[in-house]
Design a protein around this motif. Sequence first.
Motif, PDB file in Angstrom:
ATOM      1  N   ASN A   1       4.343  -2.866  -4.455  1.00 30.78           N
ATOM      2  CA  ASN A   1       5.175  -1.793  -4.996  1.00 30.78           C
ATOM      3  C   ASN A   1       6.687  -1.748  -4.712  1.00 30.78           C
ATOM      4  O   ASN A   1       6.889  -2.310  -3.760  1.00 30.78           O
ATOM      5  CB  ASN A   1       4.537  -0.559  -4.527  1.00 30.78           C
ATOM      6  CG  ASN A   1       3.201  -0.349  -5.036  1.00 30.78           C
ATOM      7  OD1 ASN A   1       2.817  -0.902  -5.999  1.00 30.78           O
ATOM      8  ND2 ASN A   1       2.495   0.478  -3.974  1.00 30.78           N
TER       9      ASN A   1
ATOM     10  N   VAL B   1       4.524   2.890  -6.792  1.00 35.60           N
ATOM     11  CA  VAL B   1       4.171   2.100  -7.816  1.00 35.60           C
ATOM     12  C   VAL B   1       5.411   0.838  -8.036  1.00 35.60           C
ATOM     13  O   VAL B   1       6.278   0.747  -7.195  1.00 35.60           O
ATOM     14  CB  VAL B   1       4.267   2.809  -9.244  1.00 35.60           C
ATOM     15  CG1 VAL B   1       3.162   4.092  -9.135  1.00 35.60           C
ATOM     16  CG2 VAL B   1       5.634   3.414  -9.595  1.00 35.60           C
TER      17      VAL B   1
ATOM     18  N   HIS C   1      -4.071  -2.790 -10.340  1.00 31.69           N
ATOM     19  CA  HIS C   1      -3.098  -1.783 -10.637  1.00 31.69           C
ATOM     20  C   HIS C   1      -3.446  -1.547 -12.112  1.00 31.69           C
ATOM     21  O   HIS C   1      -3.841  -2.474 -12.843  1.00 31.69           O
ATOM     22  CB  HIS C   1      -1.730  -2.116 -10.704  1.00 31.69           C
ATOM     23  CG  HIS C   1      -1.113  -2.118  -9.262  1.00 31.69           C
ATOM     24  ND1 HIS C   1      -1.683  -2.903  -8.084  1.00 31.69           N
ATOM     25  CD2 HIS C   1      -0.150  -1.736  -8.549  1.00 31.69           C
ATOM     26  CE1 HIS C   1      -0.888  -2.778  -7.051  1.00 31.69           C
ATOM     27  NE2 HIS C   1      -0.122  -1.879  -7.445  1.00 31.69           N
TER      28      HIS C   1
ATOM     29  N   VAL D   1       0.667   0.579 -11.733  1.00 36.91           N
ATOM     30  CA  VAL D   1       0.276   1.638 -10.813  1.00 36.91           C
ATOM     31  C   VAL D   1      -0.894   1.533 -10.013  1.00 36.91           C
ATOM     32  O   VAL D   1      -1.889   1.204 -10.779  1.00 36.91           O
ATOM     33  CB  VAL D   1      -0.098   2.962 -11.805  1.00 36.91           C
ATOM     34  CG1 VAL D   1      -0.205   4.395 -10.999  1.00 36.91           C
ATOM     35  CG2 VAL D   1       1.347   3.335 -12.968  1.00 36.91           C
TER      36      VAL D   1
ATOM     37  N   TYR E   1      -3.381   5.249  -6.123  1.00 31.84           N
ATOM     38  CA  TYR E   1      -2.375   6.483  -6.573  1.00 31.84           C
ATOM     39  C   TYR E   1      -3.113   7.042  -7.597  1.00 31.84           C
ATOM     40  O   TYR E   1      -3.296   8.492  -7.660  1.00 31.84           O
ATOM     41  CB  TYR E   1      -1.118   5.822  -7.086  1.00 31.84           C
ATOM     42  CG  TYR E   1      -0.023   6.852  -7.771  1.00 31.84           C
ATOM     43  CD1 TYR E   1       0.735   7.256  -6.936  1.00 31.84           C
ATOM     44  CD2 TYR E   1      -0.277   7.253  -9.005  1.00 31.84           C
ATOM     45  CE1 TYR E   1       1.942   8.286  -7.333  1.00 31.84           C
ATOM     46  CE2 TYR E   1       0.587   8.416  -9.687  1.00 31.84           C
ATOM     47  CZ  TYR E   1       1.746   8.745  -8.809  1.00 31.84           C
ATOM     48  OH  TYR E   1       2.626   9.688  -9.248  1.00 31.84           O
ATOM     49  N   ILE E   2      -3.725   6.493  -8.628  1.00 39.06           N
ATOM     50  CA  ILE E   2      -4.542   7.386  -9.638  1.00 39.06           C
ATOM     51  C   ILE E   2      -5.589   8.127  -9.242  1.00 39.06           C
ATOM     52  O   ILE E   2      -5.955   9.074  -9.757  1.00 39.06           O
ATOM     53  CB  ILE E   2      -4.826   6.311 -10.832  1.00 39.06           C
ATOM     54  CG1 ILE E   2      -3.477   5.663 -11.266  1.00 39.06           C
ATOM     55  CG2 ILE E   2      -5.408   6.968 -12.030  1.00 39.06           C
ATOM     56  CD1 ILE E   2      -3.666   4.342 -12.481  1.00 39.06           C
TER      57      ILE E   2
ATOM     58  N   ASN F   1       8.200  10.656 -10.620  1.00 38.29           N
ATOM     59  CA  ASN F   1       6.816  11.062 -10.486  1.00 38.29           C
ATOM     60  C   ASN F   1       6.411  11.962 -11.495  1.00 38.29           C
ATOM     61  O   ASN F   1       5.208  11.881 -12.155  1.00 38.29           O
ATOM     62  CB  ASN F   1       6.389  11.449  -9.129  1.00 38.29           C
ATOM     63  CG  ASN F   1       6.154  10.095  -8.191  1.00 38.29           C
ATOM     64  OD1 ASN F   1       5.164   9.546  -8.357  1.00 38.29           O
ATOM     65  ND2 ASN F   1       7.194  10.016  -6.946  1.00 38.29           N
TER      66      ASN F   1
ATOM     67  N   LEU G   1       5.839   9.930 -14.517  1.00 45.52           N
ATOM     68  CA  LEU G   1       4.923   8.914 -14.369  1.00 45.52           C
ATOM     69  C   LEU G   1       3.321   9.705 -14.614  1.00 45.52           C
ATOM     70  O   LEU G   1       2.547   9.249 -15.202  1.00 45.52           O
ATOM     71  CB  LEU G   1       4.807   8.097 -13.123  1.00 45.52           C
ATOM     72  CG  LEU G   1       3.644   7.522 -12.660  1.00 45.52           C
ATOM     73  CD1 LEU G   1       3.375   6.285 -13.856  1.00 45.52           C
ATOM     74  CD2 LEU G   1       3.726   7.109 -11.448  1.00 45.52           C
TER      75      LEU G   1
ATOM     76  N   LEU H   1       0.481   9.041 -17.296  1.00 43.09           N
ATOM     77  CA  LEU H   1      -1.025   8.753 -16.900  1.00 43.09           C
ATOM     78  C   LEU H   1      -1.794   9.906 -17.777  1.00 43.09           C
ATOM     79  O   LEU H   1      -2.879   9.356 -18.073  1.00 43.09           O
ATOM     80  CB  LEU H   1      -1.334   8.818 -15.396  1.00 43.09           C
ATOM     81  CG  LEU H   1      -0.361   7.323 -14.761  1.00 43.09           C
ATOM     82  CD1 LEU H   1      -0.415   7.671 -13.414  1.00 43.09           C
ATOM     83  CD2 LEU H   1      -0.965   6.089 -15.088  1.00 43.09           C
TER      84      LEU H   1
END
Length: 199
Positions: free
Chosen positions: A21, A27, A46, A96, A100-101, A150, A153, A157
């Motif tokens: 990252n 990310v 990712h 990503v 994180y997700i 963010n 992002l 997402l």
Amino acid sequence: FDSGWWMMTDILKSEYELVVNNRDLEVKIFKSIEEAGAKTLHWHRHIEIVLVLTGSVTFQYESQTTLLMAGDFIAIGSGILHSSYHSKNSSIVVQVPVAYISRYWENTENVLFTIHNNHEDKEYHEIVTLIKQMFEVYESKLSGYRFKFNELLLRTLFDLFTKYRQTGLLINTIHDKRLGEVISCLLYTSDAADEGLGV
């Protein structure tokens, strides 16, 4: 031979891509500038989003071939075996991590997205715009850029997972239960080699 054998063969021929990252983000985002060529079969932990700016890139995954031209994007799920070949091109790449997700969405492994290069589709156009804005915000590094990055992002997402995620499919990923032990062993061996340890 059953399909598991062929999948095992693909996995053994593939490479694990270690994604590092960006230092200041959770990310990885970068502009890729490539001469004509190819990337061999690989996978990573990712979700990878690629927006082609110039030239063309053809992705192959899950028995599909998708040609991307300037203004087109694709999202490849974590663990999905994929390869590509390309003309001279430039692209924005956002990778990503699953960690994180998973704060926002359950079952982030084995996700397959169906994205048709439809510039008439409002959500498609919005994601293209968001990816470009993310890159601009990151490059500018103005005060508070991480907040804005963010925000963009998470909007990207949200659109990907709510509009383009396929459900109820059996897909060939490195997470097949029958292959778990083999993959664990390969990862352990790879990690040990990276650390200079013997096996």
